[in-house]
Structures are given as C-alpha cells and as structure tokens.
Scaffold this motif. Structure first.
Motif, PDB file in Angstrom:
ATOM      1  N   THR A 159     -10.475  55.319  22.940  1.00 42.63           N
ATOM      2  CA  THR A 159     -11.285  55.476  21.739  1.00 42.63           C
ATOM      3  C   THR A 159     -10.351  55.434  20.535  1.00 42.63           C
ATOM      4  OG1 THR A 159     -11.093  57.884  21.905  1.00 42.63           O
ATOM      5  CG2 THR A 159     -13.007  56.887  22.939  1.00 42.63           C
ATOM      6  N   GLU A 161      -8.533  56.470  17.163  1.00 46.80           N
ATOM      7  CA  GLU A 161      -8.140  57.711  16.498  1.00 46.80           C
ATOM      8  C   GLU A 161      -7.373  57.448  15.220  1.00 46.80           C
ATOM      9  OE1 GLU A 161      -6.737  60.822  18.798  1.00 46.80           O
ATOM     10  OE2 GLU A 161      -7.797  60.149  20.571  1.00 46.80           O
ATOM     11  N   TYR A 204      -9.284  65.080  32.082  1.00 48.54           N
ATOM     12  CA  TYR A 204      -9.239  66.495  32.473  1.00 48.54           C
ATOM     13  C   TYR A 204      -9.144  66.560  33.992  1.00 48.54           C
ATOM     14  CZ  TYR A 204     -10.841  68.085  27.834  1.00 48.54           C
ATOM     15  OH  TYR A 204     -10.940  68.369  26.496  1.00 48.54           O
ATOM     16  N   LYS A 246      -3.503  63.052  27.701  1.00 50.12           N
ATOM     17  CA  LYS A 246      -4.034  62.011  26.835  1.00 50.12           C
ATOM     18  C   LYS A 246      -2.971  60.967  26.575  1.00 50.12           C
ATOM     19  CE  LYS A 246      -5.785  61.685  22.269  1.00 50.12           C
ATOM     20  NZ  LYS A 246      -6.214  62.422  21.113  1.00 50.12           N
ATOM     21  N   GLN A 293       2.655  57.718  22.919  1.00 44.69           N
ATOM     22  CA  GLN A 293       2.637  59.185  22.977  1.00 44.69           C
ATOM     23  C   GLN A 293       1.780  59.633  24.153  1.00 44.69           C
ATOM     24  OE1 GLN A 293       1.500  60.863  19.158  1.00 44.69           O
ATOM     25  NE2 GLN A 293       0.826  62.796  20.023  1.00 44.69           N
ATOM     26  N   GLY A 310       1.553  70.325  24.561  1.00 42.21           N
ATOM     27  CA  GLY A 310       2.876  69.710  24.544  1.00 42.21           C
ATOM     28  C   GLY A 310       2.738  68.218  24.382  1.00 42.21           C
ATOM     29  N   THR A 311       3.812  67.571  23.928  1.00 43.14           N
ATOM     30  CA  THR A 311       3.716  66.126  23.757  1.00 43.14           C
ATOM     31  C   THR A 311       5.023  65.413  24.079  1.00 43.14           C
ATOM     32  OG1 THR A 311       2.869  64.383  22.311  1.00 43.14           O
ATOM     33  CG2 THR A 311       4.261  66.011  21.273  1.00 43.14           C
ATOM     34  N   LEU A 373       4.375  72.036  15.976  1.00 45.13           N
ATOM     35  CA  LEU A 373       4.417  70.776  16.730  1.00 45.13           C
ATOM     36  C   LEU A 373       3.307  69.805  16.327  1.00 45.13           C
ATOM     37  CD1 LEU A 373       5.667  69.150  19.139  1.00 45.13           C
ATOM     38  CD2 LEU A 373       3.960  70.266  20.594  1.00 45.13           C
ATOM     39  N   GLY A 375       2.658  65.281  17.160  1.00 45.47           N
ATOM     40  CA  GLY A 375       3.221  64.152  17.888  1.00 45.47           C
ATOM     41  C   GLY A 375       3.467  62.940  17.006  1.00 45.47           C
ATOM     42  N   CYS A 384      -0.702  70.439  16.479  1.00 45.87           N
ATOM     43  CA  CYS A 384      -1.631  70.273  17.607  1.00 45.87           C
ATOM     44  C   CYS A 384      -2.696  71.364  17.590  1.00 45.87           C
ATOM     45  CB  CYS A 384      -0.916  70.394  18.953  1.00 45.87           C
ATOM     46  SG  CYS A 384       0.574  69.431  19.163  1.00 45.87           S
ATOM     47  N   CYS A 387      -5.182  71.754  14.480  1.00 42.48           N
ATOM     48  CA  CYS A 387      -6.255  70.767  14.478  1.00 42.48           C
ATOM     49  C   CYS A 387      -7.232  71.085  15.615  1.00 42.48           C
ATOM     50  CB  CYS A 387      -5.679  69.367  14.626  1.00 42.48           C
ATOM     51  SG  CYS A 387      -6.900  68.066  14.415  1.00 42.48           S
ATOM     52  N   HIS A 388      -6.697  71.356  16.786  1.00 41.58           N
ATOM     53  CA  HIS A 388      -7.583  71.630  17.929  1.00 41.58           C
ATOM     54  C   HIS A 388      -8.345  72.939  17.786  1.00 41.58           C
ATOM     55  CE1 HIS A 388      -7.128  68.325  20.777  1.00 41.58           C
ATOM     56  NE2 HIS A 388      -6.047  68.090  20.060  1.00 41.58           N
ATOM     57  N   ALA A 409     -11.048  69.796  10.551  1.00 39.74           N
ATOM     58  CA  ALA A 409      -9.960  69.521  11.497  1.00 39.74           C
ATOM     59  C   ALA A 409      -8.921  68.575  10.918  1.00 39.74           C
ATOM     60  CB  ALA A 409     -10.542  68.939  12.784  1.00 39.74           C
ATOM     61  N   GLN A 452     -12.416  66.445  22.150  1.00 38.02           N
ATOM     62  CA  GLN A 452     -13.234  65.423  22.810  1.00 38.02           C
ATOM     63  C   GLN A 452     -14.647  65.959  23.004  1.00 38.02           C
ATOM     64  OE1 GLN A 452     -11.379  63.649  26.291  1.00 38.02           O
ATOM     65  NE2 GLN A 452     -10.268  62.346  24.878  1.00 38.02           N
ATOM     66  N   VAL A 455     -16.376  65.522  19.781  1.00 43.26           N
ATOM     67  CA  VAL A 455     -16.869  64.140  19.641  1.00 43.26           C
ATOM     68  C   VAL A 455     -18.182  64.010  20.410  1.00 43.26           C
ATOM     69  CG1 VAL A 455     -16.435  61.711  20.198  1.00 43.26           C
ATOM     70  CG2 VAL A 455     -14.560  63.136  19.319  1.00 43.26           C
TER      71      VAL A 455
HETATM   72  C1  HEC Z   1      -5.273  66.282  13.001  1.00 42.32           C
HETATM   73  C2  HEC Z   1      -5.913  66.462  14.273  1.00 42.32           C
HETATM   74  C3  HEC Z   1      -5.150  66.429  15.576  1.00 42.32           C
HETATM   75  C4  HEC Z   1      -3.851  66.798  15.830  1.00 42.32           C
HETATM   76  C5  HEC Z   1      -2.794  67.249  14.852  1.00 42.32           C
HETATM   77  C6  HEC Z   1      -3.681  66.685  17.255  1.00 42.32           C
HETATM   78  N1  HEC Z   1      -4.826  66.267  17.843  1.00 42.32           N
HETATM   79 FE1  HEC Z   1      -5.187  66.147  19.852  1.00 42.32          FE
HETATM   80  N2  HEC Z   1      -6.987  65.352  19.474  1.00 42.32           N
HETATM   81  C7  HEC Z   1      -7.561  65.179  18.236  1.00 42.32           C
HETATM   82  C8  HEC Z   1      -8.879  64.589  18.381  1.00 42.32           C
HETATM   83  C9  HEC Z   1      -9.827  64.230  17.255  1.00 42.32           C
HETATM   84  C10 HEC Z   1      -9.091  64.436  19.758  1.00 42.32           C
HETATM   85  C11 HEC Z   1     -10.345  63.899  20.429  1.00 42.32           C
HETATM   86  C12 HEC Z   1     -10.544  62.455  20.236  1.00 42.32           C
HETATM   87  C13 HEC Z   1     -10.098  61.615  21.378  1.00 42.32           C
HETATM   88  O1  HEC Z   1      -9.415  62.065  22.311  1.00 42.32           O
HETATM   89  O2  HEC Z   1     -10.433  60.428  21.344  1.00 42.32           O
HETATM   90  C14 HEC Z   1      -7.895  64.941  20.426  1.00 42.32           C
HETATM   91  C15 HEC Z   1      -7.751  65.000  21.795  1.00 42.32           C
HETATM   92  C16 HEC Z   1      -6.684  65.596  22.434  1.00 42.32           C
HETATM   93  C17 HEC Z   1      -6.618  65.874  23.847  1.00 42.32           C
HETATM   94  C18 HEC Z   1      -7.727  65.610  24.835  1.00 42.32           C
HETATM   95  C19 HEC Z   1      -8.510  66.873  25.038  1.00 42.32           C
HETATM   96  C20 HEC Z   1      -9.216  67.393  23.814  1.00 42.32           C
HETATM   97  O3  HEC Z   1      -8.930  68.518  23.386  1.00 42.32           O
HETATM   98  O4  HEC Z   1     -10.061  66.705  23.251  1.00 42.32           O
HETATM   99  C21 HEC Z   1      -5.406  66.461  24.082  1.00 42.32           C
HETATM  100  C22 HEC Z   1      -4.856  66.962  25.401  1.00 42.32           C
HETATM  101  C23 HEC Z   1      -4.713  66.534  22.813  1.00 42.32           C
HETATM  102  N3  HEC Z   1      -5.518  66.006  21.828  1.00 42.32           N
HETATM  103  C24 HEC Z   1      -3.450  67.060  22.653  1.00 42.32           C
HETATM  104  C25 HEC Z   1      -2.800  67.132  21.429  1.00 42.32           C
HETATM  105  C26 HEC Z   1      -1.422  67.527  21.272  1.00 42.32           C
HETATM  106  C27 HEC Z   1      -0.492  67.934  22.392  1.00 42.32           C
HETATM  107  C28 HEC Z   1      -1.150  67.468  19.936  1.00 42.32           C
HETATM  108  C29 HEC Z   1       0.141  67.734  19.234  1.00 42.32           C
HETATM  109  C30 HEC Z   1       1.289  67.039  19.692  1.00 42.32           C
HETATM  110  C31 HEC Z   1      -2.375  67.059  19.265  1.00 42.32           C
HETATM  111  N4  HEC Z   1      -3.350  66.865  20.197  1.00 42.32           N
HETATM  112  C32 HEC Z   1      -2.492  66.963  17.897  1.00 42.32           C
HETATM  113  C33 HEC Z   1      -7.019  65.566  17.028  1.00 42.32           C
HETATM  114  C34 HEC Z   1      -5.743  66.072  16.860  1.00 42.32           C
END
Ligand code: HEC
Length: 478
Positions: A159, A161, A204, A246, A293, A310-311, A373, A375, A384, A387-388, A409, A452, A455
């Motif tokens: 998808t 991003e 997952y 991911k 990544q 972690g990343t 952290l 990525g 990470c 935002c999450h 977010a 996710q 979404v």
């Molecule tokens: C500014 C926002 C943002 C940041 C910062 C971010 N993410 Fe996400 N991440 C998202 C979004 C939006 C999705 C869902 C969309 C998709 O997976 O297509 C997602 C999905 C994921 C998922 C899949 C499961 C889930 O929670 O949806 C993982 C695992 C993940 N991110 C890990 C990380 C890690 C590790 C970091 C830092 C290194 C990180 N993310 C930083 C926005 C972010």
C-alpha cells in the motif's frame, strides 16, 4: 444501552507512577452491523485484479485468522522475550547502550524469527511468504484494498505510504559517509522532483492474526466490545507473542541512493509519473520498487507501553550474502520519551532513553525527533511510537480522518520544534484502554498502536457511511 465506566490512565511519570481517573458514563453496547455485505470489499486481495496474461507473482490476502489463542509463545520461538533487557527508567543512570543493554541481540532475535522459512534474497518471484514450515504464520489486515489512492496492489500487496525525499535518504548535508556526488543529486532532484514513493506490506504472526480476526470477523464489520470498562475492538489489546513486520520499498534507484544497490527489486503496481510535471498520478503501472526498510514491532509485557518497535535499513555496504544479512538495525524504541523535548520545555529535557540507536550503522541514517527512533523513509520530526500512539478510530462506524476526528498521527504545526500541548500529547506514553493523551478524542477507540487497523477502520467507515471509498486524489499529497 448499558452503563459502564471509562477509565483513563495517564502514564507520564517514571517508576510506573500514573494518574487514573474514571468517568462513570453511559456507554452504548455498540453494534455497527448495518449490513453484512462488507465482507467482500473487506477481504479482497487487491484494488485491481492482475491483467489477463499476467504471469508475475500475485498477492493473496492471508485472512484465515486463528480462531483460538495460540497460548504462551514458547521461549524457543519468541527468543527475545527470554533475553534479559532492562526497560526501567532510571534518571540517574546514563541512557541505555545498544550493546551493553543487549538491544542489538534483542532486535537480531526478532529478525531471525521474521526471516525463518523466507527466501534468502526476498526476490520478486517469491516475495514474503505467509506460510512457514507448512503452517500459516503470517496474516494481513483487511480493508486495505478499498482506497483507490493508496490501496493494496495485486503483486506484493503493498500500500502507498509517506513519500520520502532525497534528504531523508542522504541527509541535508548529503554525502555523510555516502558516495554521492552533487551532480547525481541534482540529476535525481530533476528526475524525481516529487520525491520517492513508499509502497509497503505489513504482516502479523498468529498472535496478532488471532486479534485481527476478532476485530474483523467474517462479516468485515468491526466488532466492538470493551476492555477494562472502556469500549474497544474485540480481540484487542494484542497479546504477548504478537510480532508485526513490515517491508517498505521505494522507487529511489541506486544511482540516487547508492546504499540501495543490490536491494531486492520488487514489481509493484504503483502510481505512474506524469511525463511533464513528473508528478505521481492515480493511474498505476507495474514498476520496480526496492526494499529500503524493514520495521518490526512486538508485544513484550516488560515494556512500560507493552510494545517494542524496531527498524532495519537496507545497506549495500553491509557484509553478507543474503538480503537479510544486509539489513542493518537502526535502533529500537519502547516509549515516546515524555521527559524529552518537545514533550517538556528545553530546560527540563533529558536525553531520550526509551529509544536506543545503533551507533554503528555505517551509512547515513536519520533518526526521529530528538534521539527518538524513526526509520529511513519515516518523517524525521516524528518517531515510531509517537506516530503509532495516534492509532485511535473514530466511534460509531464513522471514517477516521486523521487530525480531524482522530489524532494527528502525521503531524501538526510545530511538531518536534517547540514545547506545546500538541507535542506533549504526541510524545506521551499511553496504554489501552487509555484515550489519546490530552483528552481531545474522548470517544475514539484505542487500536493498540495499529495504524493498519486504523486504515481498515477508516475504509470501513467510508463503506459504512458513503457505500464507496473516496475517489483517488493527487498522490503527491499523501
Ligand atoms: C508518521 C507516522 C509513522 C511513523 C513515524 C512510523 N510509522 Fe509505522 N506505520 C504508519 C502507518 C500509517 C502504518 C499503516 C499503513 C500501512 O502499513 O500501509 C504503519 C504501519 C506499521 C506497521 C504495521 C503494523 C501497524 O501498526 O499498522 C509496523 C510494524 C510499523 N509501522 C512499524 C514502525 C516502526 C518500527 C517505525 C519507526 C522506525 C514506524 N513504524 C514509524 C505510520 C508511521
């Protein structure tokens, strides 16, 4: 309608000190099941079917979710849970160290689990496999193939991003340890004035899949129950044993980002570039996208937020024959560091200690806000877990519009730059069923950090209210 009590616990202080306040309120027993026809769009594989004559890989949604909880994850499988690491916050001690704290081993053990049974080169033909050792180990989130702008494509199920820019990959100073010449920089900017699109696919494991299957039963309509007296999707929070991975790909070519040389080149059915303006268009075409990544997230009950994120970044300069060997850990994070600027004023700020960064990455890598952290293709003003931590769905089956009826977010004015209420909320630690920090979205449902799932709730919301997704809009805004 049934009465119940909503509690909000604000964990803001070290040593587990927290404030709990409860509101006795009337919470409806939510039933959103207006229709059962949601199941078709919810569980479809991709936005578009492969064209006739297509003989490349085809993505299939893994949605045969476990119906029984898999039990405790054995130490032989969730090996990181058996590692002696310290999540405590001791302000008198120096911030944790990557090696001494064994965080290098912790994240390596997670990657070992993720790569089990996978193709050593993660090649386009094979992609990421959901079956490991004759069993389905990995599951996908439904409803992600509904949105025509960012929805799942049919080859690897990715998808769309955040769009990354050359500065994300190489830094503003450029050439920090990377062999880029200014001439190739400007040629790249000219060829890709609108940056590089990120296309990613998340999976997952069985523990996570068990939760997802309850949040989204076969009807495709989210099931809402309650957790500790507050409304929350059924099956959440995720339980220990949960692993999420991911894979993020970018269309940045190695001539622009040299450390992507040799990274797996996946075919992705993604936005075409308009010839003159070089803008990304809604129209999709099969094009190459390279792994840049790999993100992981696990539940570890020892963590104050229960999560550890972690990343890894792909590095052509790392040693090793397989792609997995060349995934260099960037760092690990188990909290948003609410004691570090801009969650507190500069004068009170201490160095981040809920993120530990690998000091020996060897290629340019940006981190997140103030030592937290983030990525390679993430927003460096974010992190990470911050935002999450914004993963809250609007109530009553409405679409969640980020920053409007759901937490911001993706950012807001002044993110990471000044001490403010917004930053305080964004860089806070919350655990389910707590609401988003600051109390702005009191009726939203905690999705236990899964964006996710957010979404999915959003897309279900459009289906539920409009009967159709939103039309494709300019992908550059995404
Ligand atoms: C500014 C926002 C943002 C940041 C910062 C971010 N993410 Fe996400 N991440 C998202 C979004 C939006 C999705 C869902 C969309 C998709 O997976 O297509 C997602 C999905 C994921 C998922 C899949 C499961 C889930 O929670 O949806 C993982 C695992 C993940 N991110 C890990 C990380 C890690 C590790 C970091 C830092 C290194 C990180 N993310 C930083 C926005 C972010």
């Amino acid at each position: 309608m049934s009465g119940s009590t909503a509690c909000f616990r604000v964990v803001k202080y070290p040593l587990g000190l927290s404030l709990v306040f409860c509101l006795a309120t009337l919470l409806p027993d939510v039933s959103w099941a207006q229709t059962s026809s949601a199941s078709m769009p919810a569980f479809r594989n991709a936005l578009h079917a492969p064209p006739s004559g297509w003989n490349g890989p085809v993505f299939e949604l893994s949605d045969d979710y476990p119906t029984e909880h898999p039990g405790d994850c054995p130490e032989t499988e969730c090996t990181w849970l058996a590692l002696d690491v310290d999540f405590s916050v001791d302000f008198d001690a120096p911030p944790p160290d990557w090696y001494e704290g064994k965080w290098d081993q912790y994240i390596a053990r997670i990657l070992d689990y993720v790569k089990e049974g996978q193709d050593p080169q993660l090649s386009n033909d094979v992609g990421f496999q959901v079956d490991v050792g004759g069993e389905t180990r990995w599951f996908h989130v439904p409803w992600m193939a509904y949105d025509p702008t960012a929805g799942r494509e049919f080859i690897h199920g990715t998808t769309n991003e955040r769009t990354a820019h050359l500065s994300d990959f190489l830094g503003n100073g450029r050439g920090m340890g990377v062999h880029t010449l200014p001439s190739s920089d400007s040629a790249c900017e000219e060829e890709f004035p609108h940056g590089f699109e990120t296309w990613a696919v998340g999976v997952y494991n069985q523990w996570g899949g068990y939760s997802i299957g309850q949040v989204f039963p076969k009807s495709g309509v989210p099931a809402i129950g309650s957790y500790m007296g507050s409304p929350m999707p059924v099956g959440l929070p995720f339980s220990e044993g949960t692993v999420v991975a991911k894979f993020l790909t970018t269309n940045a070519p190695p001539k622009c980002v040299p450390y992507l040389e040799g990274s797996p080149e996946w075919q992705v059915h993604r936005h075409a570039i308009t010839p003159r303006s070089r803008e990304y268009a809604c129209f999709r075409r099969v094009q190459v996208s390279r792994l840049a990544q790999v993100d992981v997230a696990v539940i570890d009950e020892r963590s104050p937020t229960r999560w550890v994120y972690g990343t890894f970044g792909y590095s052509a300069e790392a040693e090793g024959d397989t792609v997995w060997d060349r995934l260099v850990p960037v760092g690990i994070q188990w909290g948003s560091d609410p004691w570090t600027f801009p969650a507190v004023p500069e004068s009170e700020s201490i160095p981040a200690r809920q993120s530990v960064l690998n000091p020996d990455i060897g290629i340019y890598e940006h981190f997140g806000c103030r030592g937290r952290l983030a990525g390679p293709v993430d927003n460096p003003m974010s992190s990470c877990m911050s935002c999450h931590g914004s993963a809250y769905a609007a109530p009553n089956g409405a679409p969640s519009v980020i920053g409007t009826n759901s937490p911001p977010a993706f950012g807001f004015d002044g993110m990471c730059t000044n001490y403010s209420q917004d930053n305080q909320n964004y860089f806070a630690n919350v655990v389910p069923p707590m609401g988003y920090s600051g109390g702005q979205f009191p009726n939203n449902l905690s999705l236990d950090t899964s964006l996710q799932l957010l979404v999915a709730f959003t897309q279900y919301g459009y289906f539920n209210t409009d009967g159709q997704p939103q039309a494709c809009t300019d992908p550059n805004q995404f």
